[in-house]
Design a protein around this motif. Structure first.
Motif, PDB file in Angstrom:
ATOM      1  N   THR A 251      -9.599  -6.499  11.742  1.00 43.56           N
ATOM      2  CA  THR A 251     -10.967  -6.092  12.073  1.00 43.56           C
ATOM      3  C   THR A 251     -11.248  -4.651  11.662  1.00 43.56           C
ATOM      4  O   THR A 251     -12.405  -4.272  11.484  1.00 43.56           O
ATOM      5  N   ASP A 252     -10.193  -3.862  11.515  1.00 48.98           N
ATOM      6  CA  ASP A 252     -10.363  -2.464  11.143  1.00 48.98           C
ATOM      7  C   ASP A 252     -10.409  -2.260   9.631  1.00 48.98           C
ATOM      8  O   ASP A 252     -10.472  -1.130   9.164  1.00 48.98           O
ATOM      9  N   THR A 253     -10.349  -3.353   8.881  1.00 48.25           N
ATOM     10  CA  THR A 253     -10.365  -3.281   7.412  1.00 48.25           C
ATOM     11  C   THR A 253     -11.751  -3.633   6.888  1.00 48.25           C
ATOM     12  O   THR A 253     -12.299  -4.698   7.216  1.00 48.25           O
ATOM     13  N   TYR A 254     -12.306  -2.760   6.083  1.00 49.67           N
ATOM     14  CA  TYR A 254     -13.592  -3.005   5.429  1.00 49.67           C
ATOM     15  C   TYR A 254     -13.302  -3.476   4.010  1.00 49.67           C
ATOM     16  O   TYR A 254     -12.767  -2.726   3.191  1.00 49.67           O
ATOM     17  N   VAL A 255     -13.617  -4.722   3.707  1.00 53.16           N
ATOM     18  CA  VAL A 255     -13.317  -5.313   2.409  1.00 53.16           C
ATOM     19  C   VAL A 255     -14.517  -5.131   1.479  1.00 53.16           C
ATOM     20  O   VAL A 255     -15.650  -5.476   1.822  1.00 53.16           O
ATOM     21  N   ILE A 267     -19.478   3.608   7.654  1.00 53.06           N
ATOM     22  CA  ILE A 267     -18.693   2.520   8.231  1.00 53.06           C
ATOM     23  C   ILE A 267     -17.784   3.061   9.332  1.00 53.06           C
ATOM     24  O   ILE A 267     -17.502   4.251   9.392  1.00 53.06           O
ATOM     25  N   LYS A 268     -17.343   2.177  10.222  1.00 50.72           N
ATOM     26  CA  LYS A 268     -16.510   2.576  11.363  1.00 50.72           C
ATOM     27  C   LYS A 268     -15.041   2.214  11.160  1.00 50.72           C
ATOM     28  O   LYS A 268     -14.208   2.539  12.002  1.00 50.72           O
ATOM     29  N   ASN A 269     -14.733   1.557  10.065  1.00 51.05           N
ATOM     30  CA  ASN A 269     -13.371   1.092   9.818  1.00 51.05           C
ATOM     31  C   ASN A 269     -12.467   2.242   9.377  1.00 51.05           C
ATOM     32  O   ASN A 269     -12.938   3.279   8.885  1.00 51.05           O
ATOM     33  N   SER A 270     -11.162   2.031   9.511  1.00 50.92           N
ATOM     34  CA  SER A 270     -10.204   3.048   9.061  1.00 50.92           C
ATOM     35  C   SER A 270      -9.635   2.723   7.683  1.00 50.92           C
ATOM     36  O   SER A 270      -9.045   3.596   7.040  1.00 50.92           O
ATOM     37  N   TYR A 273     -10.681  -1.643   1.568  1.00 51.30           N
ATOM     38  CA  TYR A 273      -9.831  -2.531   0.762  1.00 51.30           C
ATOM     39  C   TYR A 273     -10.642  -3.041  -0.423  1.00 51.30           C
ATOM     40  O   TYR A 273     -11.606  -3.799  -0.257  1.00 51.30           O
ATOM     41  N   PHE A 274     -10.275  -2.620  -1.640  1.00 49.61           N
ATOM     42  CA  PHE A 274     -10.911  -3.122  -2.859  1.00 49.61           C
ATOM     43  C   PHE A 274     -10.109  -4.314  -3.380  1.00 49.61           C
ATOM     44  O   PHE A 274      -8.927  -4.172  -3.729  1.00 49.61           O
ATOM     45  N   THR A 275     -10.712  -5.464  -3.428  1.00 49.60           N
ATOM     46  CA  THR A 275     -10.056  -6.667  -3.922  1.00 49.60           C
ATOM     47  C   THR A 275     -10.024  -6.630  -5.456  1.00 49.60           C
ATOM     48  O   THR A 275     -10.672  -5.788  -6.078  1.00 49.60           O
ATOM     49  N   TYR A 297      -7.280   1.230  -0.283  1.00 51.65           N
ATOM     50  CA  TYR A 297      -6.334   0.350  -0.968  1.00 51.65           C
ATOM     51  C   TYR A 297      -7.020  -0.262  -2.178  1.00 51.65           C
ATOM     52  O   TYR A 297      -8.093  -0.872  -2.074  1.00 51.65           O
ATOM     53  N   LEU A 298      -6.398  -0.085  -3.353  1.00 53.12           N
ATOM     54  CA  LEU A 298      -6.878  -0.686  -4.600  1.00 53.12           C
ATOM     55  C   LEU A 298      -5.900  -1.789  -4.983  1.00 53.12           C
ATOM     56  O   LEU A 298      -4.797  -1.518  -5.460  1.00 53.12           O
ATOM     57  N   ALA A 299      -6.280  -3.037  -4.749  1.00 49.93           N
ATOM     58  CA  ALA A 299      -5.393  -4.151  -5.039  1.00 49.93           C
ATOM     59  C   ALA A 299      -5.082  -4.217  -6.529  1.00 49.93           C
ATOM     60  O   ALA A 299      -5.844  -3.724  -7.369  1.00 49.93           O
ATOM     61  N   SER A 300      -3.978  -4.820  -6.870  1.00 50.59           N
ATOM     62  CA  SER A 300      -3.655  -5.057  -8.284  1.00 50.59           C
ATOM     63  C   SER A 300      -4.803  -5.824  -8.914  1.00 50.59           C
ATOM     64  O   SER A 300      -5.219  -6.865  -8.417  1.00 50.59           O
TER      65      SER A 300
END
Length: 617
Positions: A251-255, A267-270, A273-275, A297-300
């Motif tokens: 819930t703390d991840t903003y995708v 945003i309130k997330n910590s 996450y870039f897909t 986070y920058l996904a592969s």
């Protein structure tokens, strides 16, 4: 020997070296996602090495195709690995205002590169077993003997299949491998234009291009460096540990999903996450994160066109993943306070990664895995209280740094940096704090500033170690910007001839710079303006393959005596140059080959040598 007998023998040889005759090539753009190997692809690749690519596209190599096979794969399948490409100025010419056709502006250090359509390609994969990399250059046939891997001391196995493709065995190492694959028929020699300190590169390819000369002369236009016209870099990384991969479903991840990047400032997330996919922020925006965000986070397979600014006061700030953050949409020196226009500001010009360090809170910026492409200015900088921020960086890559002012990472006190690739066109290893450790760095150097920099102002520094640097290319064009392995520039904004600008209340002590290899033609050992006292500074085991031609002075190291404004000299004790070689020959005082006109090219003040303040052994 009959053709059929030859084919059988050749197949047997390939099996012995690991390129089996029964290898399979994955159909289409099939990638690997196994416990032993991960590769990725972009369906919106755009082959275009001259102009900007569409916002939703990723620039794809116009020349190279790469496949990867794990030696642990029983199917012997080679999987596709996307080959990215970056070009000088990103195809925008010398744009001053984003989105306009107005060009000009300040000198950006790109001289002939854009007009010659130079390119830099790279691919990356994750693995935990040895892997074979297969490389094709389209219709350009290649044999193993025509390939050079840099750093050359990696001694990687290279073979070919007799059909124009080459194969490189990449051993698994927990720290990864970062290297350049170079083809002898694809090298370009950069030549200087004259004998003055302000020379620049010239070319004879395009008469309507910049710095054109009709005929290149070996004496007037000596070779100052040699690089691939179309570079290809291989980044082989270990799988990241679990603490470097956030929970996408938490819930703390903003995708964030591909396309325009939304506002991340409220945003309130910590965690952000870039897909996998392509993202863009436009040329007049960057992501200023809310204070709640402490991890990006920058996904592969994520390719983000933009820049990231943290505002958090968290003790640990993270940037992880094996995606790409690209500054290709920005103009040079994009000034965030003036509409991202090309106006230099050491405060407001856009950094690719930046943050604000809160006073009284010790923070650490952890950055690993990611690749930074096409920075328009310095790549990583913090503002605020710089005594309370440190950098922990590994398996980091910087490419496409064709502009000037594209420094490496600024290293504050307590920083730990290792297993890095920097393509940089300014100060690269910036040791601006104490208690710094830098290990195992591969550098591709542009024409601006030294490799290791600890100057620009008087500094109190202690306990700095830079150990293990491989410089695969240098191409200095003039001696106006400390074209050196080790540099300590004069006070910022002041002429280098002002030798009365030292601060005797400051001391640089216990600094070690060692085990540095510079391949090919390069600059000199050091250019130092001692703006502070020096105690126990050791430069050890630095090897220069070849120095620049003697006609332009770049080969010559400088270390004059500096004083304060009252005329009192800095105090230098235990400054030792040990194991320095040029072309394999050791440079020492005893041998007498150290002087400004000798092989070593060391123009160190006689006062420092005669007093024993500086020793060359």
């Amino acid at each position: 020997m009959s053709p059929s007998r030859f084919k059988l023998c050749f197949a047997g040889l390939l099996s012995l070296v690991g390129v089996a005759a029964v290898d399979n090539i994955a159909t289409g753009n099939t990638t690997a996602d196994t416990t032993h190997l991960q590769t990725w692809w972009h369906d919106h690749g755009e082959i275009n090495y001259k102009t900007p690519v569409s916002a939703e596209n990723v620039r794809q190599s116009h020349l190279y195709s790469v496949w990867v096979k794990s030696t642990a794969d029983s199917t012997n399948t080679y999987y596709n690995s996307f080959v990215y490409e970056t070009i000088p100025r990103n195809g925008q010419e010398k744009v001053v205002i984003p989105g306009s056709s107005i060009t000009g502006g300040p000198y950006d250090s790109v001289t002939i590169e854009a007009s010659l359509w130079m390119t830099m390609g790279w691919t990356q994969f994750l693995h935990n077993e040895d892997a074979w990399v297969k490389i094709s250059r389209g219709d350009n046939s290649t044999t193993a003997r025509d390939v050079v891997i840099r750093p050359t001391n990696l001694n990687l196995t290279v073979t070919d299949d007799g059909e124009g493709n080459i194969y490189i065995l990449v051993p698994y190492r927990e720290q990864g491998l970062r290297f350049s694959v170079e083809f002898k028929d694809n090298l370009y020699s950069y030549r200087d234009s004259c004998e003055t300190p302000l020379c620049d590169f010239v070319q004879d390819w395009h008469s309507d291009g910049p710095h054109y000369v009709e005929t290149l002369d070996e004496t007037t236009n000596p070779v100052m460096g040699e690089e691939p016209h179309d570079a290809l870099l291989i980044f082989a990384s270990p799988f990241p540990s679990s603490d470097l991969i956030p929970d996408k479903t938490a819930t703390d991840t903003y995708v964030v999903y591909p396309g325009p990047v939304p506002d991340l400032g409220s945003i309130k997330n910590s965690v952000v996450y870039f897909t996998p996919g392509t993202y863009y922020m436009t040329a007049t925006a960057h992501a200023k994160l809310s204070s709640s965000v402490n991890w990006v986070y920058l996904a592969s397979g994520a390719y983000v066109k933009g820049a990231i600014q943290f505002t958090t006061a968290a003790t640990t700030i993270k940037a992880t993943g094996h995606g790409v953050l690209s500054g290709e949409q920005y103009v040079y020196q994009a000034n965030t306070l003036l509409g991202y226009t090309n106006v230099k500001s050491n405060i407001a010009s856009l950094r690719m990664w930046s943050g604000y360090s809160k006073s009284g809170v010790q923070q650490t910026f952890v950055i690993t895995g990611v690749t930074t492409n096409a920075p328009p200015f310095n790549s990583i900088d913090f503002s605020g209280d710089l005594d309370t921020i440190s950098i922990n960086q590994w398996d980091y890559k910087q490419v496409g740094a064709f502009f000037g002012q594209t420094d490496g990472t600024t290293l504050y006190s307590g920083s730990n940096v290792h297993d890095i690739f920097y393509h940089s066109n300014d100060d690269t290893i910036k040791t601006y704090g104490s208690n710094i450790l830098v290990r195992d760095v591969v550098i591709w150097k542009g024409k601006t500033a030294p490799i290791v920099q600890f100057g620009w102002q008087s500094r109190d520094l202690a306990n700095i170690t830079v150990d293990g640097v491989d410089v695969v290319h240098m191409k200095y064009s003039s001696n106006t910007s400390h074209p050196s392995i080790v540099g300590a520039n004069q006070v910022y904004g002041v002429d280098e001839t002002w030798t009365n600008t030292a601060d005797l209340s400051k001391t640089v002590r216990d600094m070690y710079i060692g085990n540095v290899r510079a391949e090919g033609i390069g600059g000199n050992l050091l250019r130092i303006c001692p703006l502070a006292n020096y105690q126990n500074v050791v430069i050890e085991n630095v090897s220069l393959d070849r120095v620049s031609p003697r006609t332009n002075g770049i080969y010559q190291s400088e270390m004059p005596v500096f004083k304060n404004w009252l005329g009192k000299s800095v105090d230098i004790k235990g400054f030792v140059i040990r194991g320095f070689t040029v072309g394999g020959e050791k440079i020492t005082q005893k041998a007498g080959n150290y002087g400004p006109d000798a092989l070593g090219g060391l123009n160190i003040a006689d006062e420092l040598l005669q007093s024993g303040s500086v020793v060359i052994e």
